[in-house]
Design an enzyme around this catalytic site. Structure first.
Site, PDB file in Angstrom:
ATOM      1  N   ALA A 103       0.845  -1.201   0.000  1.00  0.00           N
ATOM      2  CA  ALA A 103       0.000   0.000   0.000  1.00  0.00           C
ATOM      3  C   ALA A 103       0.874   1.243   0.000  1.00  0.00           C
ATOM      4  CB  ALA A 103      -0.907   0.004   1.221  1.00  0.00           C
ATOM      5  N   THR A 161      10.916   0.528  -4.251  1.00  0.00           N
ATOM      6  CA  THR A 161      11.159   0.950  -5.635  1.00  0.00           C
ATOM      7  C   THR A 161      12.637   1.247  -5.892  1.00  0.00           C
ATOM      8  OG1 THR A 161      10.715   2.766  -7.188  1.00  0.00           O
ATOM      9  CG2 THR A 161      10.588   3.320  -4.878  1.00  0.00           C
ATOM     10  N   ASP A 162      13.019   1.162  -7.163  1.00  0.00           N
ATOM     11  CA  ASP A 162      14.400   1.519  -7.528  1.00  0.00           C
ATOM     12  C   ASP A 162      14.641   3.022  -7.442  1.00  0.00           C
ATOM     13  OD1 ASP A 162      12.919   2.336  -9.735  1.00  0.00           O
ATOM     14  OD2 ASP A 162      14.153   1.303 -11.228  1.00  0.00           O
ATOM     15  N   GLU A 163      13.540   3.807  -7.352  1.00  0.00           N
ATOM     16  CA  GLU A 163      13.704   5.265  -7.351  1.00  0.00           C
ATOM     17  C   GLU A 163      14.439   5.770  -6.113  1.00  0.00           C
ATOM     18  OE1 GLU A 163      10.461   7.678  -8.558  1.00  0.00           O
ATOM     19  OE2 GLU A 163       9.772   6.252 -10.062  1.00  0.00           O
ATOM     20  N   LYS A 196       9.481   6.810  -0.021  1.00  0.00           N
ATOM     21  CA  LYS A 196       9.761   5.362  -0.080  1.00  0.00           C
ATOM     22  C   LYS A 196      11.119   5.077   0.583  1.00  0.00           C
ATOM     23  CE  LYS A 196       7.669   2.455  -1.827  1.00  0.00           C
ATOM     24  NZ  LYS A 196       6.567   1.572  -1.342  1.00  0.00           N
ATOM     25  N   TYR A 214       8.017  11.486  -3.793  1.00  0.00           N
ATOM     26  CA  TYR A 214       7.632  10.071  -3.772  1.00  0.00           C
ATOM     27  C   TYR A 214       8.815   9.198  -3.360  1.00  0.00           C
ATOM     28  CZ  TYR A 214       7.054   5.330  -5.629  1.00  0.00           C
ATOM     29  OH  TYR A 214       7.044   3.964  -5.765  1.00  0.00           O
ATOM     30  N   SER A 215       9.949   9.357  -4.061  1.00  0.00           N
ATOM     31  CA  SER A 215      11.072   8.461  -3.762  1.00  0.00           C
ATOM     32  C   SER A 215      11.649   8.740  -2.373  1.00  0.00           C
ATOM     33  CB  SER A 215      12.145   8.518  -4.852  1.00  0.00           C
ATOM     34  OG  SER A 215      12.571   9.827  -5.094  1.00  0.00           O
TER      35      SER A 215
END
Ligand code: NAD
Ligand code: DAU
Length: 349
Positions: free
Chosen positions: A84, A132-134, A161, A157-158
């Site tokens: 999520a 994520t890879d970001e 994360k 966003y990254s």
């Protein structure tokens, strides 16, 4: 072996493929799909398995810490696969706080719930965080992201994360929580919300709308078919070593503009339109703020240690994906109505 597995974000794009795989392959597990059903969550993604004996949906918000504790306690959850999240970079640029609340605070709420419920017996438990890879930032030339690449997130966003990844590792280090993390590259495939590049282009071609390409279209992403990601998540969940990180990617780098051209060409053929029709819709628009130039994953660790590898060639995966969208126009109409239209207008017009 019996397990009570809580999958968060299971009504979303990747989550729905993971839920389906686990419900179908592991009849002895009870799969609890916890999702707040935001604009990106859609239970229609799971219509085919919703009446399975080992499946249960729970509508709940990971921002609610007390609810997470109660749900984990009541259902004797012994494993969490946490997907999520607020997942769209452009939305994080216009509303970063939503990303802090769900991706950071929501993750910490789940970690706290797991720490409390599992405090007497951590053995046999697993908290799997899907990332994520970001988080690694942007590659400006050659080279690949390794599991050891220092974090250097560039968008809200990254950053959210990356922060959640750090919390997951900190809970292992501080409280002994059994955790595993994977960082994956760009996914594509059926059920992806049409705010992301590939389904957006498919949807706009169908509706004869402009195809917005950010900047010069030269940014590079490494694309993986969503079903291959779900299979990797299965492998990491069952075979990944405690405390480890696994990078997942397709060894499949494409410039955005080349992908848009490819989708245009396939769509023209499938729709019986003259060659070049869709290409005329391409419109170069203002670049995304802080747009990462290139992502590319080195997936050798998961390939060597867990025996995973991507199964589909990109051309085949894109073909299947376009066929799915053409056969599921109702799905597209449903998710592109209402609130999505409003977001779309604000962002692009
Ligand atoms: P998505 O946006 O399609 O789905 C997210 C799901 O989470 C939705 O069902 C939504 O309703 C749910 N959700 C959002 N906020 C919630 C909250 N507060 N409480 C409960 N549920 C909530 O996302 P996706 O593309 O399927 O990505 C899933 C995960 O995989 C994310 O953690 C993302 O960071 C990660 N990831 C995505 C990609 C990609 O290419 N899409 C690649 C690597 C990693
Ligand atoms: O790398 C993994 C990440 O991939 C995930 O963590 C994210 O959740 C997921 O959204 C995705 O992020 P991107 O920003 O790479 O995906 P998006 O589909 O938004 O954009 C892909 C590329 O296409 C990017 O370089 C921006 C560009 N783009 C995107 C859109 C929506 C355009 O040129 N035009 C567009 O309209």
């Amino acid at each position: 072996m019996k397990r009570n597995v809580l999958i968060t974000g299971g009504a979303g794009f990747i989550g729905s493929h993971v839920v389906r795989r686990f419900v179908e392959r592991y009849p002895d597990y009870t799969i609890y799909n916890l999702d707040a059903l935001t604009y990106a969550g859609n239970l229609r993604n799971l219509e085919d398995i919703e009446s399975a004996r080992n499946y249960q949906f729970i509508k709940a918000d990971i921002r609610d810490g007390e609810a997470m504790l109660n749900i984990m306690q009541e259902n004797k959850i012994d494993s969490v696969i946490h997907l999520a999240a607020e997942s769209h970079v452009d939305r994080s640029i216009s509303n970063p706080m939503a990303f802090v609340e769900t991706n950071v605070i929501g993750t910490v709420n789940l970690l706290n719930a797991a720490k409390t419920v599992w405090r007497e017996q951590m053995e046999g438990k697993r908290f799997y965080h899907v990332s994520t890879d970001e988080v690694y930032g942007s590659l400006d030339d050659g080279g690949f992201f390794l599991e050891t690449t220092p974090y250097d997130p560039q968008s809200p966003y990254s950053a959210s994360k990356a922060s959640s990844d750090h919390f997951v590792r900190a809970y292992r280090n501080t409280y002994g929580l059994p955790v595993v993390i994977s960082n994956c590259s760009n996914n594509y495939g059926p059920n992806q919300f049409p705010e992301k590049l590939i389904p957006l282009v498919i949807n706009n071609i169908l509706n004869n709308k402009a195809l917005p390409v950010y900047g010069k279209g030269e940014n590079i992403r490494d694309w993986l078919f969503v079903v291959d990601h779900a299979r990797a998540i299965d492998d990491v969940f069952h075979k990944g070593a405690d405390g480890e990180t696994y990078n997942i990617g397709g060894f499949n780098e494409w410039k955005n503009i080349d992908i848009v051209h490819l989708v245009c060409a396939i769509m023209d053929k499938k729709l019986g339109r003259p060659e070049g029709t869709s290409q005329k819709l391409i419109t170069y628009v203002t670049d995304r703020a802080g747009h990462d130039l290139r992502y590319a994953i080195d997936a050798n660790k998961i390939m060597k240690e867990l025996g995973w590898e991507p199964s589909l060639q990109f051309e085949e995966g894109i073909d299947q994906t376009i066929d799915w969208y053409l056969a599921n126009k109702e799905w597209m109409d449903e998710v592109t109505s209402g609130a999505y239209q409003e977001y779309y207008r604000e962002h692009y017009q």
